[in-house]
Motif scaffolding. Structure first.
Motif, short mmCIF file in Angstrom:
data_model
loop_
_atom_site.label_atom_id
_atom_site.label_comp_id
_atom_site.label_asym_id
_atom_site.label_seq_id
_atom_site.Cartn_x
_atom_site.Cartn_y
_atom_site.Cartn_z
N GLU A 43 -42.36 143.98 169.32
CA GLU A 43 -43.54 144.44 168.58
C GLU A 43 -44.05 145.78 169.08
O GLU A 43 -44.62 146.56 168.32
CB GLU A 43 -44.65 143.38 168.68
N GLY A 44 -43.83 146.06 170.36
CA GLY A 44 -44.31 147.33 170.90
C GLY A 44 -43.24 148.38 171.11
O GLY A 44 -43.53 149.47 171.62
N THR A 69 -39.96 138.65 171.34
CA THR A 69 -40.69 139.01 170.13
C THR A 69 -41.85 139.95 170.46
O THR A 69 -42.07 140.96 169.77
CB THR A 69 -41.22 137.76 169.42
N ARG A 70 -42.58 139.64 171.54
CA ARG A 70 -43.68 140.51 171.96
C ARG A 70 -43.17 141.88 172.37
O ARG A 70 -43.78 142.90 172.06
CB ARG A 70 -44.43 139.86 173.14
N GLU A 96 -33.85 146.46 161.21
CA GLU A 96 -34.92 147.34 160.75
C GLU A 96 -34.56 148.06 159.46
O GLU A 96 -35.43 148.23 158.59
CB GLU A 96 -35.27 148.34 161.86
#
Length: 421
Positions: free
Chosen positions: A32-33, A28-29, A256
């Motif tokens: 995010e980037g 997940t992290r 997305e």
């Protein structure tokens, strides 16, 4: 079963959900980037460090040695989940997991405890096999030679995927003394290794796939491995990693685009609803892409089962059964490749039909999914894999387990004389 490996020391699988839950917060992290890294072409040093610290690189190491003991289908399911967060990170780890797989197979003949300990400690292995420029098919310019009391490596490699993030490099070379092809496990942190981030492809731009230069790079004696002992389903394994990249790219694209549709306020006058999320044709576009990616994932995991059978057959002391398992692993990875590439490339392109021209804005980076998929699908030409499958089906011709690329030996074509009217 050899004296070095018993059923308890093989990686036959674990509780997948428990394993995946260890890494999903990190995925997940990473997700995010992902857009910002793509937009700025920032290499994922930090995300890969998170994975190292969490023991991701050791998921295939047998539990007895401190790893997770995951099966190959479980490994590739994890790599798909990671690729859905950032497909570049999955591809950057391709060389590492291939080297791990080779050491798992080597455990059948000699203890690999030292390597297993390195993997569990978080050390990663990059890849440096391909040479470009004036190199012919079958030729290996990179050399391993004796210099005093030590072995050294000299040569230049391109497509060094993941090596910028690695502690070691899996280097394909040739011995000067015997002419034998070898794998040299080279420590990165030494003066004889220089690396560049000069990969300039339109996709998979942050995989660390640039040039590696070896100038008298030291290779320890026990880190020189005869290539003939390399695990036999390696080509299938490398292909499965690319399939994980493709499937994850497709999953991310569906996720997305669905989110963009969900929040989109503008509609077309000739559309079918007052809100895009309720437009039946838009729903159909996203639904079809979702089904395409679902099928791609199912094919990838089915093919991974064949490689797991080849891994287990290596320890069963039945040469014919192992040979047949290796054939199946190669053919099934190729069959999956042919359909997955088509499904994911269509899905990542056709999804734009669910949105307007604003979907092409660089801030969204929605095009990265097609670009990444197109690049991953170009690694091993589909046309040759289709022919290999057909030759097997018709003539029973075994697929090649190792192949190379380089300059041909054909004479230059003569220019045709213009024809008179």
């Amino acid at each position: 079963m050899s004296s070095f490996a018993t059923l308890n020391t093989l990686s036959v699988g674990t509780d997948y959900e428990a394993l995946a839950e260890r890494f999903r917060p990190i995925f997940t992290r990473i997700a995010e980037g992902a857009v910002e890294r793509e937009r700025t072409r920032t290499l994922p040093f930090e995300p890969i460090q998170w994975l190292k610290e969490a023991g991701f690189g050791a998921v295939r190491v047998p539990a007895e040695f401190g790893g997770a003991g995951a099966s190959l289908p479980q490994l590739f399911q994890l790599l798909i989940e990671l690729a859905a967060a950032d497909s570049n990170v999955t591809q950057a780890l391709r060389g590492h997991f291939a080297f791990v797989e080779d050491r798992l197979n080597a455990q059948a003949f000699s203890p690999q405890n030292a390597w297993f300990e390195r993997f569990v400690a978080g050390e990663l292995v990059g890849n440096a096999w391909t040479e470009v420029g004036d190199v012919k098919i079958g030729q290996v310019i990179t050399r391993i030679s004796r210099q005093g009391e030590q072995w050294v490596a000299n040569g230049t490699k391109f497509y060094s995927t993941g090596s910028l993030f690695a502690d070691w490099i899996d280097l394909y070379a040739q011995r000067d003394d015997t002419g034998a092809d070898v794998i040299a496990a080279v420590r990165v942190q030494q003066p004889g290794v220089r690396q560049s981030d000069d990969w300039d492809g339109f996709g998979q731009r942050t995989t660390g796939s640039g040039t590696s230069v070896f100038e008298n790079a030291v290779v320890e004696d026990d880190h020189l491995i005869d290539f003939s002992t390399r695990f036999k389903y390696q080509t299938a394994f490398y292909q499965l990693t690319l399939l994980a990249v493709l499937v994850g790219s497709g999953q991310a694209a569906v996720r997305e685009v669905a989110q963009q549709v969900r929040v989109r306020a503008r509609v077309f006058s000739h559309g079918n609803a007052a809100a895009v999320r309720d437009d039946a044709q838009v729903q159909q576009v996203v639904g079809k892409a979702s089904a395409q990616v679902y099928t791609a994932e199912a094919a990838a995991l089915r093919a991974a089962q064949a490689s797991q059978r080849a891994y287990l057959a290596h320890f069963a002391k039945d040469e014919q059964a192992e040979h047949e398992a290796n054939i199946a692993a190669e053919l099934e990875s190729a069959q999956a490749q042919v359909v997955i590439a088509d499904l994911v490339l269509r899905a990542t392109s056709d999804l734009f039909n669910a949105l307007g021209a604003s979907a092409a804005r660089t801030g969204l980076q929605l095009d990265r999914h097609w670009r990444n998929a197109r690049t991953a699908a170009s690694h091993n030409p589909l046309i040759y894999k289709e022919r290999i499958i057909g030759d097997w089906e018709i003539n029973g011709t075994e697929p090649p387990y190792v192949w190379q690329i380089g300059g041909g030996n054909q004479p230059a074509r003569a220019e045709k004389e213009p024809q008179s009217a």
